[in-house]
Design an enzyme around this catalytic site. Sequence first.
Site, PDB file in Angstrom:
ATOM      1  N   ARG A   1      -4.147  15.774 -41.198  1.00 15.90           N
ATOM      2  CA  ARG A   1      -3.168  16.140 -42.245  1.00 15.90           C
ATOM      3  C   ARG A   1      -2.999  15.053 -43.310  1.00 15.90           C
ATOM      4  O   ARG A   1      -1.903  14.846 -43.835  1.00 15.90           O
ATOM      5  CB  ARG A   1      -1.799  16.449 -41.641  1.00 15.90           C
ATOM      6  CG  ARG A   1      -1.727  17.721 -40.837  1.00 15.90           C
ATOM      7  CD  ARG A   1      -1.994  18.945 -41.702  1.00 15.90           C
ATOM      8  NE  ARG A   1      -1.590  20.158 -41.035  1.00 15.90           N
ATOM      9  CZ  ARG A   1      -2.327  20.828 -40.156  1.00 15.90           C
ATOM     10  NH1 ARG A   1      -3.529  20.411 -39.840  1.00 15.90           N
ATOM     11  NH2 ARG A   1      -1.867  21.943 -39.610  1.00 15.90           N
TER      12      ARG A   1
ATOM     13  N   SER B   1       4.476  24.208 -40.639  1.00 17.79           N
ATOM     14  CA  SER B   1       4.937  23.065 -39.839  1.00 17.79           C
ATOM     15  C   SER B   1       5.684  22.092 -40.741  1.00 17.79           C
ATOM     16  O   SER B   1       5.125  21.639 -41.744  1.00 17.79           O
ATOM     17  CB  SER B   1       3.752  22.319 -39.229  1.00 17.79           C
ATOM     18  OG  SER B   1       3.010  23.156 -38.397  1.00 17.79           O
TER      19      SER B   1
ATOM     20  N   GLU C   1       5.751  16.529 -42.573  1.00 18.52           N
ATOM     21  CA  GLU C   1       4.461  16.896 -43.152  1.00 18.52           C
ATOM     22  C   GLU C   1       4.659  17.376 -44.590  1.00 18.52           C
ATOM     23  O   GLU C   1       3.783  17.269 -45.434  1.00 18.52           O
ATOM     24  CB  GLU C   1       3.838  18.018 -42.299  1.00 18.52           C
ATOM     25  CG  GLU C   1       2.356  18.171 -42.491  1.00 18.52           C
ATOM     26  CD  GLU C   1       1.879  19.580 -42.275  1.00 18.52           C
ATOM     27  OE1 GLU C   1       1.261  20.137 -43.190  1.00 18.52           O
ATOM     28  OE2 GLU C   1       2.132  20.131 -41.188  1.00 18.52           O
TER      29      GLU C   1
HETATM   30  N1  EPU Z   1       5.032  24.251 -28.397  1.00 20.21           N
HETATM   31  C1  EPU Z   1       6.240  24.352 -27.744  1.00 20.21           C
HETATM   32  N2  EPU Z   1       7.319  24.821 -28.447  1.00 20.21           N
HETATM   33  C2  EPU Z   1       7.209  25.219 -29.724  1.00 20.21           C
HETATM   34  C3  EPU Z   1       5.986  25.125 -30.387  1.00 20.21           C
HETATM   35  C4  EPU Z   1       4.901  24.634 -29.707  1.00 20.21           C
HETATM   36  O1  EPU Z   1       6.362  24.019 -26.575  1.00 20.21           O
HETATM   37  O2  EPU Z   1       8.247  25.646 -30.272  1.00 20.21           O
HETATM   38  C5  EPU Z   1       3.859  23.751 -27.647  1.00 20.21           C
HETATM   39  C6  EPU Z   1       3.193  24.863 -26.855  1.00 20.21           C
HETATM   40  O3  EPU Z   1       2.760  24.352 -25.634  1.00 20.21           O
HETATM   41  C7  EPU Z   1       1.986  25.227 -27.693  1.00 20.21           C
HETATM   42  C8  EPU Z   1       1.640  23.861 -28.297  1.00 20.21           C
HETATM   43  O4  EPU Z   1       2.908  23.232 -28.515  1.00 20.21           O
HETATM   44  O5  EPU Z   1       0.971  25.719 -26.912  1.00 20.21           O
HETATM   45  C9  EPU Z   1       0.903  23.951 -29.602  1.00 20.21           C
HETATM   46  O6  EPU Z   1       1.573  24.860 -30.455  1.00 20.21           O
HETATM   47  P1  EPU Z   1       0.775  25.624 -31.632  1.00 20.21           P
HETATM   48  O7  EPU Z   1      -0.464  26.227 -31.089  1.00 20.21           O
HETATM   49  O8  EPU Z   1       1.729  26.531 -32.318  1.00 20.21           O
HETATM   50  O9  EPU Z   1       0.302  24.448 -32.548  1.00 20.21           O
HETATM   51  P2  EPU Z   1       1.100  23.226 -33.203  1.00 20.21           P
HETATM   52  O10 EPU Z   1       0.475  21.979 -32.726  1.00 20.21           O
HETATM   53  O11 EPU Z   1       2.566  23.384 -33.015  1.00 20.21           O
HETATM   54  C10 EPU Z   1      -0.525  23.027 -35.215  1.00 20.21           C
HETATM   55  C11 EPU Z   1      -0.455  22.974 -36.711  1.00 20.21           C
HETATM   56  C12 EPU Z   1      -0.231  24.370 -37.286  1.00 20.21           C
HETATM   57  C13 EPU Z   1      -1.368  25.262 -36.835  1.00 20.21           C
HETATM   58  C14 EPU Z   1      -1.402  25.275 -35.312  1.00 20.21           C
HETATM   59  C15 EPU Z   1      -2.564  26.051 -34.751  1.00 20.21           C
HETATM   60  C16 EPU Z   1       0.418  20.784 -37.233  1.00 20.21           C
HETATM   61  C17 EPU Z   1       1.561  19.994 -37.742  1.00 20.21           C
HETATM   62  N3  EPU Z   1       0.614  22.083 -37.130  1.00 20.21           N
HETATM   63  O12 EPU Z   1       0.759  23.436 -34.744  1.00 20.21           O
HETATM   64  O13 EPU Z   1      -0.302  24.271 -38.691  1.00 20.21           O
HETATM   65  O14 EPU Z   1      -1.221  26.590 -37.324  1.00 20.21           O
HETATM   66  O15 EPU Z   1      -1.547  23.911 -34.812  1.00 20.21           O
HETATM   67  O16 EPU Z   1      -3.729  25.351 -34.995  1.00 20.21           O
HETATM   68  O17 EPU Z   1      -0.640  20.218 -36.954  1.00 20.21           O
HETATM   69  C18 EPU Z   1       0.984  23.974 -40.669  1.00 20.21           C
HETATM   70  O18 EPU Z   1       0.407  22.896 -40.804  1.00 20.21           O
HETATM   71  O19 EPU Z   1       1.810  24.397 -41.498  1.00 20.21           O
HETATM   72  C19 EPU Z   1       0.702  24.777 -39.485  1.00 20.21           C
HETATM   73  C20 EPU Z   1       1.372  25.891 -39.210  1.00 20.21           C
END
Ligand code: EPU
Length: 338
Positions: free
Chosen positions: A164, A238, A334
């Site tokens: 990012r 995010s 972010e």
């Molecule tokens: N999780 C929780 N609670 C929550 C959200 C997530 O426990 O409320 C845990 C879960 O275990 C889940 C894991 O976190 O399996 C990962 O969650 P998710 O797959 O939603 O991915 P993320 O790491 O929260 C990142 C990106 C997103 C992108 C997703 C999928 C960042 C800051 N965010 O989110 O990007 O869509 O991976 O690849 O890296 C964005 O940048 O605007 C964005 C939405």
Amino acid sequence: MTNDIQYNISLRPYNTFAVNAYCKEFIKIDQETQLPYLFKDLFFSRNFFVIGGGSNVLFTKDYDGLIILMANKGIQHFIEGNYIYVTAKAGEIWNDLVWYCIDHDFAGLENMALIPGTVGASPVQNIGAYGTELMHVFHSCQAFDTLTGEFTTFKNSDCKFTYRDSIFKSEHKGRFIITSVTYKLGLKQKINTTYGSINNELSNRKIANPGIRDVAEVVSAIRVEKLPDPSTIGNAGSFFKNPIIDIKEFKILQEQHSSIVYFPVNDQQVKLAAGWLIETCGWKGKVDGNVAVWKNQALVITNPGSASGLEIYTTSSKIINDVYKKFGIVLEREVNIL
Ligand code: EPU
């Protein structure tokens, strides 16, 4: 050129948080050739800020300067060997480009389907989702240098991409205006379903040999389910980055919180799921005055109605404090704060 400038414009339609801040001056750029005129008229010697889809910015107050909306359009491609070079103007909607590539059978962008925002913003924060990051498909970009008034080209290695982040967000913050981006894509389809939820959704749909269209459709469906649609509920995806911490620090945390969610980065570092940290502090789905944390993804802060940018910022500070108190980790925003 000065005729194209509009004054005292509401930025509500131009930011996905739908925050009603005003800017002193506003210009829509349909052709990058307008930029040298702005340079000659000394607009870049004063306050200015560039937006595309407005999907990664939070206006906490009125903007005392010029907002430049990049709206130049056009997509072209040429094939060389096993690769396709696709060049898109900065103002193209990112998801339109993704589907242009899928319709032409060009592989590489499908895991990033439905990310909000424009092409011009894609390298700035090295967008990424579901196992792919822009840096893996970025070839080069053309940018206007607001210090010298010249157009220049950045190759992939010039951009110093990390999670990012890029030079456009760090050492060159605010200096270059990206006018077009060239992506290097494959003719051979190499499907990436490393992200668990893609495989789950593919098997739910009974798709055994997915193509890039299947992946894009599945990713879009996962996003729609998990993330609020900015055209109905204000948000910027995010709000925070997933923090990357030292493995030693991680081991201590894991002893105290055995269910902590993490992803290995390398031998020395792990990336923590900020969503999990925030949820564990009780913020998932929580309403804080006019602001709410999204019920299906705690990393997303929303404006369900009439929140001001400052209110959203204040909620984000409370979240940062709570996560710090519980885990000793400082979450980094972010989203660009103005
Ligand atoms: N999780 C929780 N609670 C929550 C959200 C997530 O426990 O409320 C845990 C879960 O275990 C889940 C894991 O976190 O399996 C990962 O969650 P998710 O797959 O939603 O991915 P993320 O790491 O929260 C990142 C990106 C997103 C992108 C997703 C999928 C960042 C800051 N965010 O989110 O990007 O869509 O991976 O690849 O890296 C964005 O940048 O605007 C964005 C939405």
